[in-house]
Design a protein around this motif. Structure first.
Motif, PDB file in Angstrom:
ATOM      1  N   ILE A   1       0.819  -1.213   0.000  1.00 28.64           N
ATOM      2  CA  ILE A   1       0.000   0.000   0.000  1.00 28.64           C
ATOM      3  C   ILE A   1       0.855   1.266   0.000  1.00 28.64           C
ATOM      4  O   ILE A   1       0.575   2.222  -0.724  1.00 28.64           O
ATOM      5  CB  ILE A   1      -0.962  -0.006   1.211  1.00 28.64           C
ATOM      6  N   VAL A   2       1.911   1.262   0.803  1.00 27.79           N
ATOM      7  CA  VAL A   2       2.756   2.451   0.903  1.00 27.79           C
ATOM      8  C   VAL A   2       3.438   2.738  -0.431  1.00 27.79           C
ATOM      9  O   VAL A   2       3.458   3.884  -0.915  1.00 27.79           O
ATOM     10  CB  VAL A   2       3.810   2.280   2.013  1.00 27.79           C
ATOM     11  N   GLN A   3       3.999   1.717  -1.060  1.00 28.00           N
ATOM     12  CA  GLN A   3       4.678   1.903  -2.340  1.00 28.00           C
ATOM     13  C   GLN A   3       3.707   2.324  -3.438  1.00 28.00           C
ATOM     14  O   GLN A   3       4.017   3.180  -4.271  1.00 28.00           O
ATOM     15  CB  GLN A   3       5.393   0.614  -2.743  1.00 28.00           C
ATOM     16  N   VAL A   4       2.503   1.742  -3.431  1.00 31.52           N
ATOM     17  CA  VAL A   4       1.500   2.096  -4.434  1.00 31.52           C
ATOM     18  C   VAL A   4       1.091   3.563  -4.286  1.00 31.52           C
ATOM     19  O   VAL A   4       0.997   4.299  -5.267  1.00 31.52           O
ATOM     20  CB  VAL A   4       0.262   1.179  -4.313  1.00 31.52           C
ATOM     21  N   LYS A   5       0.886   3.987  -3.067  1.00 27.45           N
ATOM     22  CA  LYS A   5       0.494   5.387  -2.838  1.00 27.45           C
ATOM     23  C   LYS A   5       1.590   6.344  -3.309  1.00 27.45           C
ATOM     24  O   LYS A   5       1.310   7.359  -3.953  1.00 27.45           O
ATOM     25  CB  LYS A   5       0.185   5.610  -1.362  1.00 27.45           C
ATOM     26  N   GLN A   6       2.824   6.015  -3.002  1.00 26.67           N
ATOM     27  CA  GLN A   6       3.941   6.858  -3.447  1.00 26.67           C
ATOM     28  C   GLN A   6       4.040   6.894  -4.969  1.00 26.67           C
ATOM     29  O   GLN A   6       4.297   7.954  -5.564  1.00 26.67           O
ATOM     30  CB  GLN A   6       5.253   6.345  -2.844  1.00 26.67           C
ATOM     31  N   ALA A   7       3.822   5.749  -5.596  1.00 26.41           N
ATOM     32  CA  ALA A   7       3.890   5.672  -7.064  1.00 26.41           C
ATOM     33  C   ALA A   7       2.769   6.492  -7.709  1.00 26.41           C
ATOM     34  O   ALA A   7       2.979   7.180  -8.718  1.00 26.41           O
ATOM     35  CB  ALA A   7       3.813   4.220  -7.514  1.00 26.41           C
ATOM     36  N   ILE A   8       1.577   6.435  -7.127  1.00 27.13           N
ATOM     37  CA  ILE A   8       0.448   7.211  -7.667  1.00 27.13           C
ATOM     38  C   ILE A   8       0.720   8.710  -7.552  1.00 27.13           C
ATOM     39  O   ILE A   8       0.497   9.480  -8.491  1.00 27.13           O
ATOM     40  CB  ILE A   8      -0.856   6.843  -6.931  1.00 27.13           C
ATOM     41  N   LYS A   9       1.216   9.134  -6.408  1.00 27.29           N
ATOM     42  CA  LYS A   9       1.527  10.547  -6.213  1.00 27.29           C
ATOM     43  C   LYS A   9       2.599  11.021  -7.197  1.00 27.29           C
ATOM     44  O   LYS A   9       2.551  12.155  -7.692  1.00 27.29           O
ATOM     45  CB  LYS A   9       1.989  10.788  -4.771  1.00 27.29           C
ATOM     46  N   LYS A  10       3.562  10.143  -7.478  1.00 26.81           N
ATOM     47  CA  LYS A  10       4.628  10.506  -8.423  1.00 26.81           C
ATOM     48  C   LYS A  10       4.068  10.680  -9.833  1.00 26.81           C
ATOM     49  O   LYS A  10       4.448  11.614 -10.559  1.00 26.81           O
ATOM     50  CB  LYS A  10       5.720   9.438  -8.420  1.00 26.81           C
ATOM     51  N   VAL A  11       3.155   9.795 -10.234  1.00 29.36           N
ATOM     52  CA  VAL A  11       2.530   9.914 -11.555  1.00 29.36           C
ATOM     53  C   VAL A  11       1.726  11.218 -11.635  1.00 29.36           C
ATOM     54  O   VAL A  11       1.787  11.940 -12.626  1.00 29.36           O
ATOM     55  CB  VAL A  11       1.618   8.697 -11.836  1.00 29.36           C
ATOM     56  N   LEU A  12       0.986  11.530 -10.590  1.00 28.50           N
ATOM     57  CA  LEU A  12       0.179  12.745 -10.575  1.00 28.50           C
ATOM     58  C   LEU A  12       1.048  14.003 -10.671  1.00 28.50           C
ATOM     59  O   LEU A  12       0.682  14.982 -11.330  1.00 28.50           O
ATOM     60  CB  LEU A  12      -0.674  12.797  -9.303  1.00 28.50           C
ATOM     61  N   GLN A  13       2.207  13.968 -10.030  1.00 28.78           N
ATOM     62  CA  GLN A  13       3.094  15.135 -10.060  1.00 28.78           C
ATOM     63  C   GLN A  13       3.851  15.228 -11.381  1.00 28.78           C
ATOM     64  O   GLN A  13       3.905  16.303 -11.997  1.00 28.78           O
ATOM     65  CB  GLN A  13       4.080  15.071  -8.902  1.00 28.78           C
ATOM     66  N   ASP A  14       4.431  14.119 -11.811  1.00 30.50           N
ATOM     67  CA  ASP A  14       5.280  14.154 -13.005  1.00 30.50           C
ATOM     68  C   ASP A  14       4.481  14.297 -14.297  1.00 30.50           C
ATOM     69  O   ASP A  14       4.896  15.016 -15.213  1.00 30.50           O
ATOM     70  CB  ASP A  14       6.130  12.879 -13.077  1.00 30.50           C
ATOM     71  N   THR A  15       3.344  13.635 -14.378  1.00 30.52           N
ATOM     72  CA  THR A  15       2.566  13.614 -15.612  1.00 30.52           C
ATOM     73  C   THR A  15       1.517  14.718 -15.677  1.00 30.52           C
ATOM     74  O   THR A  15       1.280  15.301 -16.741  1.00 30.52           O
ATOM     75  CB  THR A  15       1.866  12.248 -15.790  1.00 30.52           C
ATOM     76  N   PHE A  16       0.900  15.034 -14.523  1.00 34.20           N
ATOM     77  CA  PHE A  16      -0.228  15.974 -14.523  1.00 34.20           C
ATOM     78  C   PHE A  16       0.033  17.251 -13.730  1.00 34.20           C
ATOM     79  O   PHE A  16      -0.854  18.099 -13.622  1.00 34.20           O
ATOM     80  CB  PHE A  16      -1.480  15.274 -13.982  1.00 34.20           C
ATOM     81  N   GLY A  17       1.242  17.398 -13.180  1.00 35.18           N
ATOM     82  CA  GLY A  17       1.604  18.637 -12.495  1.00 35.18           C
ATOM     83  C   GLY A  17       0.897  18.866 -11.177  1.00 35.18           C
ATOM     84  O   GLY A  17       0.771  20.011 -10.727  1.00 35.18           O
TER      85      GLY A  17
END
Length: 270
Positions: A234-250
Motif C-alpha cells: 500500500i505504501v509503495q503504491v500510494k507513493q507511485a500514484i503521487k509521483k505519476v500525478l506530479q510528473d505527468t499531470f503537475g
C-alpha cells in the motif's frame, strides 16, 4: 487622471473622458489587487485551512466584471457621439493624451515585471493595458482631428479600444470563474488520469472518485481512491500514484486513498 477629466471636458474628447473614467476604476482595482495580494500572504488558520489565496482570484473576478461595465459605457457614449457629433479641441487633447500615455507605460511596466501567471496581477495589468490603449487611441484621434478635422474618429477609436478591453476581460472572468466554481485545472482529465495510473502503477486494479480543483491558478489539488490487489504494498503504491500525478499531470498536492481487498482463503474439504 484629474488632468484627463478636465482635458476631456474642455476639449470635448470622449477618448480622454473614457480613459479618465477607466483610470478611476483602475485606481480602485489596483487597490483591491494590492489588498488581495497582501491578504493572500497570510497563513491559514483553523477556519480557513487553505489560507487566503482564493481572495486574489475573487479580486481578479471582480476586476474583470468592472471592465465589462467600463467597455459597455464607452460603447454607449461612442454611439451617442456618432449620432450627435461634438466639436473636439485636437491640440489640448494631444498634450493630455501624451501625459496619460507616459503614466500608463510606467504603470504597465511595473505590473508586468513580476508574477505574470497570477490572475490577480494579470487583471490589474489588464486594467492598465486598457488605459494605455485608451491613451494611444486619444493620441491618434487628436492627430487625425488636428490634420483633417474629422471628429467621428474620436468615438470610433474609443469604441475599438472598448472592444479590445472586452475581449481581454472575458478571458480573466472566465479563468477566475473557472477556479471559483472549483472546476478541474486546465489539462486535467480525470478519465485520462485513471487510465494512466491503472496502466503505469503495478498493483492498481481500479481508480475512481477522482476530483481536482485549484485554490489559485498556481495551486492545483487532486484527490482520488485506488483499489489495489491483495499482494500490493500500500505504501509503495500510494507513493507511485503521487509521483505519476506530479510528473505527468503537475499535481503537487494530492490526497490518495487506498482500498485493498484481503486475499482469498482456500477452503480445504477432507
Amino acid at each position: 487622471m484629474v488632468a484627463e477629466v478636465f482635458g476631456g471636458i474642455i476639449s470635448g474628447s470622449l477618448a480622454l473622458l473614457a480613459d479618465a473614467g477607466h483610470m478611476l476604476t483602475d485606481f480602485a482595482s489596483l487597490v483591491l489587487a494590492w489588498l488581495a495580494f497582501r491578504l493572500a500572504r497570510r497563513p491559514a488558520d483553523w477556519k480557513r485551512t487553505y489560507g487566503f489565496d482564493r481572495f486574489s482570484v475573487l479580486a481578479a473576478f471582480v476586476n474583470g466584471l468592472s471592465l465589462f461595465v467600463i467597455a459597455a459605457w464607452i460603447c454607449f457614449e461612442a454611439y451617442e457621439r456618432l449620432q450627435k457629433p461634438v466639436q473636439v479641441l485636437g491640440g489640448l487633447m494631444l498634450w493630455v493624451a501624451v501625459g496619460g500615455l507616459a503614466v500608463n507605460i510606467v504603470a504597465f511596466w511595473v505590473l508586468t515585471r513580476g508574477e505574470n501567471d497570477n490572475l490577480n496581477v494579470r487583471a490589474a495589468a489588464l486594467h492598465v493595458a486598457g488605459d494605455l490603449l485608451g491613451s494611444v487611441a486619444a493620441l491618434v484621434a487628436s492627430l487625425v482631428i488636428i490634420f483633417t478635422g474629422w471628429m467621428p474618429i474620436d468615438p470610433i477609436l474609443s469604441a475599438a479600444v472598448a472592444l479590445i478591453i472586452l475581449r481581454s476581460a472575458w478571458h480573466v472572468v472566465r479563468q477566475s470563474g473557472h477556479i471559483l466554481l472549483e472546476a478541474a485545472p486546465d489539462g486535467f482529465d480525470r478519465r485520462k488520469v485513471a487510465k494512466t495510473i491503472e496502466a503505469e502503477v503495478p498493483g492498481v486494479t481500479r481508480v475512481h472518485h477522482v476530483h481536482a480543483w485549484s485554490i489559485t491558478q498556481e495551486r492545483p489539488m487532486a484527490t482520488l481512491e485506488a483499489e489495489v490487489s491483495a499482494e500490493a504494498d500500500i505504501v509503495q503504491v500510494k507513493q507511485a500514484i503521487k509521483k505519476v500525478l506530479q510528473d505527468t499531470f503537475g499535481m503537487e498536492h494530492t490526497t490518495v486513498e487506498i482500498s485493498q481487498r484481503p486475499a482469498a482463503t482456500a477452503l480445504q474439504i477432507d
